[in-house]
Design an enzyme around this catalytic site. Structure first.
Site, PDB file in Angstrom:
ATOM      1  N   GLY A   3      33.167 -18.829  12.500  1.00 33.75           N
ATOM      2  CA  GLY A   3      33.190 -19.393  13.841  1.00 33.75           C
ATOM      3  C   GLY A   3      34.570 -19.196  14.445  1.00 33.75           C
ATOM      4  O   GLY A   3      35.551 -19.036  13.713  1.00 33.75           O
TER       5      GLY A   3
ATOM      6  N   GLN B  42      41.556 -21.014  19.990  1.00 28.94           N
ATOM      7  CA  GLN B  42      42.255 -20.334  18.894  1.00 28.94           C
ATOM      8  C   GLN B  42      42.810 -18.974  19.306  1.00 28.94           C
ATOM      9  O   GLN B  42      43.676 -18.432  18.621  1.00 28.94           O
ATOM     10  CB  GLN B  42      41.304 -20.144  17.702  1.00 28.94           C
ATOM     11  CG  GLN B  42      40.890 -21.448  17.040  1.00 28.94           C
ATOM     12  CD  GLN B  42      39.890 -21.198  15.944  1.00 28.94           C
ATOM     13  OE1 GLN B  42      38.689 -21.101  16.191  1.00 28.94           O
ATOM     14  NE2 GLN B  42      40.366 -21.059  14.716  1.00 28.94           N
TER      15      GLN B  42
ATOM     16  N   CYS C  21      39.711 -22.961   8.084  1.00 28.36           N
ATOM     17  CA  CYS C  21      39.872 -22.610   9.503  1.00 28.36           C
ATOM     18  C   CYS C  21      40.795 -21.403   9.613  1.00 28.36           C
ATOM     19  O   CYS C  21      41.807 -21.338   8.921  1.00 28.36           O
ATOM     20  CB  CYS C  21      40.476 -23.810  10.238  1.00 28.36           C
ATOM     21  SG  CYS C  21      40.734 -23.524  11.993  1.00 28.36           S
ATOM     22  N   LEU C  22      40.454 -20.474  10.502  1.00 28.22           N
ATOM     23  CA  LEU C  22      41.314 -19.299  10.711  1.00 28.22           C
ATOM     24  C   LEU C  22      42.684 -19.708  11.255  1.00 28.22           C
ATOM     25  O   LEU C  22      43.640 -18.967  11.123  1.00 28.22           O
ATOM     26  CB  LEU C  22      40.640 -18.311  11.678  1.00 28.22           C
ATOM     27  CG  LEU C  22      39.415 -17.573  11.133  1.00 28.22           C
ATOM     28  CD1 LEU C  22      38.768 -16.739  12.233  1.00 28.22           C
ATOM     29  CD2 LEU C  22      39.785 -16.687   9.954  1.00 28.22           C
TER      30      LEU C  22
ATOM     31  N   HIS D 115      32.997 -28.368  14.305  1.00 27.11           N
ATOM     32  CA  HIS D 115      34.369 -27.902  14.064  1.00 27.11           C
ATOM     33  C   HIS D 115      34.900 -27.140  15.290  1.00 27.11           C
ATOM     34  O   HIS D 115      36.030 -27.356  15.729  1.00 27.11           O
ATOM     35  CB  HIS D 115      34.350 -27.008  12.808  1.00 27.11           C
ATOM     36  CG  HIS D 115      35.643 -26.367  12.441  1.00 27.11           C
ATOM     37  ND1 HIS D 115      36.300 -26.623  11.249  1.00 27.11           N
ATOM     38  CD2 HIS D 115      36.412 -25.446  13.081  1.00 27.11           C
ATOM     39  CE1 HIS D 115      37.410 -25.906  11.199  1.00 27.11           C
ATOM     40  NE2 HIS D 115      37.506 -25.176  12.292  1.00 27.11           N
ATOM     41  N   GLU D 116      34.060 -26.285  15.873  1.00 24.96           N
ATOM     42  CA  GLU D 116      34.503 -25.470  17.023  1.00 24.96           C
ATOM     43  C   GLU D 116      34.705 -26.342  18.270  1.00 24.96           C
ATOM     44  O   GLU D 116      35.655 -26.130  19.029  1.00 24.96           O
ATOM     45  CB  GLU D 116      33.494 -24.353  17.334  1.00 24.96           C
ATOM     46  CG  GLU D 116      33.180 -23.393  16.202  1.00 24.96           C
ATOM     47  CD  GLU D 116      34.389 -22.847  15.476  1.00 24.96           C
ATOM     48  OE1 GLU D 116      35.474 -22.761  16.072  1.00 24.96           O
ATOM     49  OE2 GLU D 116      34.258 -22.527  14.283  1.00 24.96           O
TER      50      GLU D 116
ATOM     51  N   HIS E 164      38.003 -27.871  18.288  1.00 22.12           N
ATOM     52  CA  HIS E 164      39.060 -26.952  18.756  1.00 22.12           C
ATOM     53  C   HIS E 164      39.189 -27.015  20.282  1.00 22.12           C
ATOM     54  O   HIS E 164      40.294 -26.942  20.819  1.00 22.12           O
ATOM     55  CB  HIS E 164      38.730 -25.510  18.382  1.00 22.12           C
ATOM     56  CG  HIS E 164      39.138 -25.123  16.986  1.00 22.12           C
ATOM     57  ND1 HIS E 164      40.434 -25.203  16.550  1.00 22.12           N
ATOM     58  CD2 HIS E 164      38.419 -24.625  15.948  1.00 22.12           C
ATOM     59  CE1 HIS E 164      40.495 -24.771  15.283  1.00 22.12           C
ATOM     60  NE2 HIS E 164      39.289 -24.419  14.895  1.00 22.12           N
TER      61      HIS E 164
HETATM   62 ZN    ZN Z   1      38.739 -23.643  13.030  1.00 24.52          ZN
END
Ligand code: ZN
Length: 192
Positions: free
Chosen positions: A46, A51, A109-110, A151-152, A155
């Site tokens: 995702g 991000q 997470c990235l 989660h997204e 963000h």
């Molecule tokens: Zn993330």
């Protein structure tokens, strides 16, 4: 298409709140496609616009598990509801309109590479928003996809999964990253 730079904690730009889009313009469609390419490139499941330094309420996701030997999608490993979701998934202006149950999962997470910690989320959700063509959409889902969507959306509100840990754990991880940065070798796992 293009691979975009992914911001990493403690970059303060990850803390900004993203704004709703009025309509899905060709530029926003291109952004969603670039985000998908970026997500696949970094092997995430995702990615939220925050991000990649874009302040719009948009995320992309693809939670289809891949068979490591054949490289084919292993749809059997998904829940019934996950299999019904369009994949890859692109949602503008996502809003969760219903939540049910609780579930925990070791999230990564990235934007916080190499860290995986247990987070509690709703087990089943209904999310509404606009699809890649700007059409209203509504999706009921559970499993990893429901976790990923929550989660997204965090963000898009400037929140990271490490904010959702116990204060002691959260502060310890944040202090460690601020002091030492990220490990050279990335830990195995699927960042959300
Ligand atoms: Zn993330």
């Amino acid at each position: 298409m293009a691979i975009l730079e992914v911001l990493k904690f403690p970059d303060s730009r990850l803390r900004r709140k993203c704004q709703e889009v009025e309509q899905v313009t060709p530029e926003l469609k291109k952004l969603a496609e670039d985000m998908l390419e970026t997500m696949y490139h970094y092997k995430g499941i995702g990615l939220a616009a925050a991000q990649v330094n874009q302040l719009v309420r948009l995320f992309v996701a693809d939670v289809r598990p891949k068979n490591p030997e054949t490289g084919e999608y292993d749809l059997e490993a998904m829940t019934e509801l996950e299999r019904q979701a369009p994949m890859p998934l692109v949602i503008f202006n996502p809003v969760i309109t219903h939540r049910e149950g609780k579930v925990t999962y070791d999230e990564g997470c990235l934007s916080v590479p190499s860290y995986f910690e247990t987070v509690e989320r709703s087990q089943k959700i209904i999310v509404e928003g606009l699809d890649l063509n700007g059409q209203p959409m509504k999706l009921e889902t559970d499993g990893l996809l429901a976790i990923c969507i929550q989660h997204e959306i965090d963000h898009l509100d400037g929140k990271l999964f490490i904010d959702r840990l116990s204060p002691i754990k959260s502060n310890r991880i944040k202090a460690k990253i601020k002091k030492f940065g990220y490990p050279q070798e990335e830990k195995e796992g699927q960042p959300i």
